[in-house]
Design a protein around this motif. Structure first.
Motif, PDB file in Angstrom:
ATOM      1  N   VAL A  43      42.408  38.026  36.932  1.00 50.20           N
ATOM      2  CA  VAL A  43      43.698  39.017  37.014  1.00 50.20           C
ATOM      3  C   VAL A  43      44.126  39.152  38.289  1.00 50.20           C
ATOM      4  CG1 VAL A  43      44.658  41.240  36.282  1.00 50.20           C
ATOM      5  CG2 VAL A  43      43.172  40.035  34.924  1.00 50.20           C
ATOM      6  N   ASN A  44      43.388  39.752  39.241  1.00 46.19           N
ATOM      7  CA  ASN A  44      43.851  39.926  40.519  1.00 46.19           C
ATOM      8  C   ASN A  44      44.335  39.035  41.556  1.00 46.19           C
ATOM      9  OD1 ASN A  44      43.987  42.979  40.532  1.00 46.19           O
ATOM     10  ND2 ASN A  44      41.705  42.980  39.753  1.00 46.19           N
ATOM     11  N   ALA A  45      43.699  38.000  41.474  1.00 45.49           N
ATOM     12  CA  ALA A  45      44.093  36.715  42.215  1.00 45.49           C
ATOM     13  C   ALA A  45      45.396  36.295  41.771  1.00 45.49           C
ATOM     14  CB  ALA A  45      42.825  35.505  41.955  1.00 45.49           C
ATOM     15  N   HIS A  46      45.797  36.334  40.286  1.00 46.58           N
ATOM     16  CA  HIS A  46      46.922  35.864  39.853  1.00 46.58           C
ATOM     17  C   HIS A  46      47.819  36.867  40.499  1.00 46.58           C
ATOM     18  CE1 HIS A  46      50.305  34.374  37.462  1.00 46.58           C
ATOM     19  NE2 HIS A  46      50.527  35.839  37.082  1.00 46.58           N
ATOM     20  N   LEU A  47      47.456  38.255  40.327  1.00 45.76           N
ATOM     21  CA  LEU A  47      48.515  39.222  41.012  1.00 45.76           C
ATOM     22  C   LEU A  47      49.079  38.982  42.347  1.00 45.76           C
ATOM     23  CD1 LEU A  47      47.451  42.344  38.910  1.00 45.76           C
ATOM     24  CD2 LEU A  47      49.408  40.825  38.380  1.00 45.76           C
ATOM     25  N   PHE A  48      47.795  38.813  43.070  1.00 51.71           N
ATOM     26  CA  PHE A  48      48.140  38.741  44.586  1.00 51.71           C
ATOM     27  C   PHE A  48      49.009  37.459  44.776  1.00 51.71           C
ATOM     28  CE2 PHE A  48      45.028  41.771  45.562  1.00 51.71           C
ATOM     29  CZ  PHE A  48      44.939  41.882  46.822  1.00 51.71           C
ATOM     30  N   GLU A  49      48.702  36.275  44.322  1.00 55.45           N
ATOM     31  CA  GLU A  49      49.616  35.011  44.448  1.00 55.45           C
ATOM     32  C   GLU A  49      50.980  35.149  43.922  1.00 55.45           C
ATOM     33  OE1 GLU A  49      46.948  31.939  42.689  1.00 55.45           O
ATOM     34  OE2 GLU A  49      45.681  32.362  44.280  1.00 55.45           O
ATOM     35  N   ALA A  50      51.154  35.713  42.805  1.00 58.90           N
ATOM     36  CA  ALA A  50      52.356  35.576  42.047  1.00 58.90           C
ATOM     37  C   ALA A  50      53.468  36.648  42.846  1.00 58.90           C
ATOM     38  CB  ALA A  50      52.297  36.034  40.596  1.00 58.90           C
ATOM     39  N   THR A  51      52.840  37.913  43.292  1.00 57.49           N
ATOM     40  CA  THR A  51      53.534  38.564  43.822  1.00 57.49           C
ATOM     41  C   THR A  51      53.847  38.436  45.452  1.00 57.49           C
ATOM     42  OG1 THR A  51      51.930  40.234  44.539  1.00 57.49           O
ATOM     43  CG2 THR A  51      53.123  40.513  42.347  1.00 57.49           C
ATOM     44  N   GLY A  52      52.980  37.631  45.983  1.00 58.44           N
ATOM     45  CA  GLY A  52      52.808  37.278  47.422  1.00 58.44           C
ATOM     46  C   GLY A  52      52.604  38.897  48.171  1.00 58.44           C
ATOM     47  N   GLN A  53      51.912  39.542  47.458  1.00 56.74           N
ATOM     48  CA  GLN A  53      51.748  40.991  48.212  1.00 56.74           C
ATOM     49  C   GLN A  53      50.065  41.162  47.848  1.00 56.74           C
ATOM     50  OE1 GLN A  53      54.502  44.079  47.826  1.00 56.74           O
ATOM     51  NE2 GLN A  53      55.855  42.768  46.379  1.00 56.74           N
ATOM     52  N   ASN A  54      49.797  42.297  48.737  1.00 56.17           N
ATOM     53  CA  ASN A  54      48.347  42.719  48.691  1.00 56.17           C
ATOM     54  C   ASN A  54      48.538  43.894  47.702  1.00 56.17           C
ATOM     55  OD1 ASN A  54      46.063  44.369  48.755  1.00 56.17           O
ATOM     56  ND2 ASN A  54      45.748  44.087  50.925  1.00 56.17           N
ATOM     57  N   VAL A  55      48.234  43.622  46.413  1.00 58.57           N
ATOM     58  CA  VAL A  55      48.534  44.713  45.337  1.00 58.57           C
ATOM     59  C   VAL A  55      47.792  45.886  45.563  1.00 58.57           C
ATOM     60  CG1 VAL A  55      49.299  42.861  43.799  1.00 58.57           C
ATOM     61  CG2 VAL A  55      46.889  43.521  43.675  1.00 58.57           C
ATOM     62  N   ARG A  56      46.847  45.795  46.181  1.00 65.11           N
ATOM     63  CA  ARG A  56      45.839  47.160  46.660  1.00 65.11           C
ATOM     64  C   ARG A  56      46.762  48.131  47.355  1.00 65.11           C
ATOM     65  NH1 ARG A  56      40.788  44.364  49.311  1.00 65.11           N
ATOM     66  NH2 ARG A  56      39.879  43.538  47.360  1.00 65.11           N
ATOM     67  N   LEU A  57      48.039  47.660  48.083  1.00 68.59           N
ATOM     68  CA  LEU A  57      48.650  48.551  48.941  1.00 68.59           C
ATOM     69  C   LEU A  57      49.967  48.995  48.600  1.00 68.59           C
ATOM     70  CD1 LEU A  57      48.039  46.519  52.218  1.00 68.59           C
ATOM     71  CD2 LEU A  57      46.727  48.548  51.743  1.00 68.59           C
ATOM     72  N   LEU A  58      50.230  48.610  47.012  1.00 73.03           N
ATOM     73  CA  LEU A  58      51.597  48.919  46.543  1.00 73.03           C
ATOM     74  C   LEU A  58      51.317  50.432  46.092  1.00 73.03           C
ATOM     75  CD1 LEU A  58      51.850  46.054  44.012  1.00 73.03           C
ATOM     76  CD2 LEU A  58      53.112  46.457  46.071  1.00 73.03           C
ATOM     77  N   PRO A  59      52.582  51.272  46.034  1.00 75.50           N
ATOM     78  CA  PRO A  59      52.569  52.717  45.784  1.00 75.50           C
ATOM     79  C   PRO A  59      52.001  52.957  44.490  1.00 75.50           C
ATOM     80  CG  PRO A  59      54.626  51.904  46.523  1.00 75.50           C
ATOM     81  CD  PRO A  59      53.853  50.823  46.473  1.00 75.50           C
ATOM     82  N   ARG A  60      51.980  51.809  43.446  1.00 70.79           N
ATOM     83  CA  ARG A  60      51.574  52.189  42.029  1.00 70.79           C
ATOM     84  C   ARG A  60      50.791  51.016  42.122  1.00 70.79           C
ATOM     85  NH1 ARG A  60      56.929  51.877  39.444  1.00 70.79           N
ATOM     86  NH2 ARG A  60      57.655  51.329  41.471  1.00 70.79           N
TER      87      ARG A  60
END
Length: 149
Positions: A43-60
Motif C-alpha cells: 500500500v505505502n510503496a504504491h502511495l509513495f510512487e503514485a504521488t511522488g511524495q513522502n506520504v509521511r510528511l503530508l498534513p493529513r
C-alpha cells in the motif's frame, strides 16, 4: 459464505518483493506478522510512487484502522512474492484495499489481506479524522474495482 479465492486478475497494481531467511517461522513458512508487513509495504510503496511524495510528511496521513488476512496456502523463503493491489472503496476520509500475495506460477493467491486507511490531521496531536488529501485520492481511485461477490 466466504468470497472465492482471489486470482491475479482481481488486482491492478503489482510489486515484487524478496523474501528473507528471517521471514520464515520455526515451521518453515512465512511468519504471520510478515504477511502484514507485506500488506503495509504494498500500500505505502504504491502511495509513495503514485504521488511522488513522502506520504509521511503530508498534513493529513493514513493510519491503519483495520487489517485482516485470509490464508490459502503456505509461502516462504527463498522465492520472491508478488503483491497485487486493488481498492474496494474510496470514502471521504478512508480507503479499503485488498492485497493478494502470490508465489510461483500459481494464478491463485496464497493469501489475501484487507487493509483500511483512515486519514487524520497530522498537524493535530489528537489526530482527528480529516478528508483524504487530493494527491492520495488521485493515487487510489485508478485502483478501484467493484467488490467481488
Amino acid at each position: 459464505m466466504s468470497s472465492p479465492r482471489p486470482t491475479r486478475a482481481d488486482y491492478v497494481a503489482w510489486r515484487t518483493v524478496t523474501t528473507r531467511w528471517r521471514d520464515d517461522d520455526a515451521y518453515g513458512h512465512l511468519n504471520n506478522a510478515t504477511y502484514y508487513e507485506l500488506f503495509d509495504t504494498a500500500v505505502n510503496a504504491h502511495l509513495f510512487e503514485a504521488t511522488g511524495q513522502n506520504v509521511r510528511l503530508l498534513p493529513r496521513i493514513g493510519v491503519v484502522a483495520e487489517t485482516s488476512c485470509r490464508y490459502f496456502r503456505e509461502i516462504g523463503f527463498p522465492e520472491p512474492i508478488e503483491t497485487g493491489l486493488v481498492v474496494d472503496k474510496v470514502g471521504t476520509s478512508s480507503v479499503i484495499y485488498r492485497i493478494g500475495l502470490f508465489q510461483g506460477d500459481s494464478d491463485e493467491a496464497a493469501a489475501e489481506g484487507r487493509f483500511v486507511h483512515v486519514y487524520v490531521d497530522n498537524t493535530d496531536p489528537s489526530r482527528t479524522v480529516a478528508p483524504m488529501p487530493d494527491e492520495i485520492r488521485a493515487a487510489v481511485e485508478p485502483l478501484l474495482r467493484p467488490v467481488r461477490g
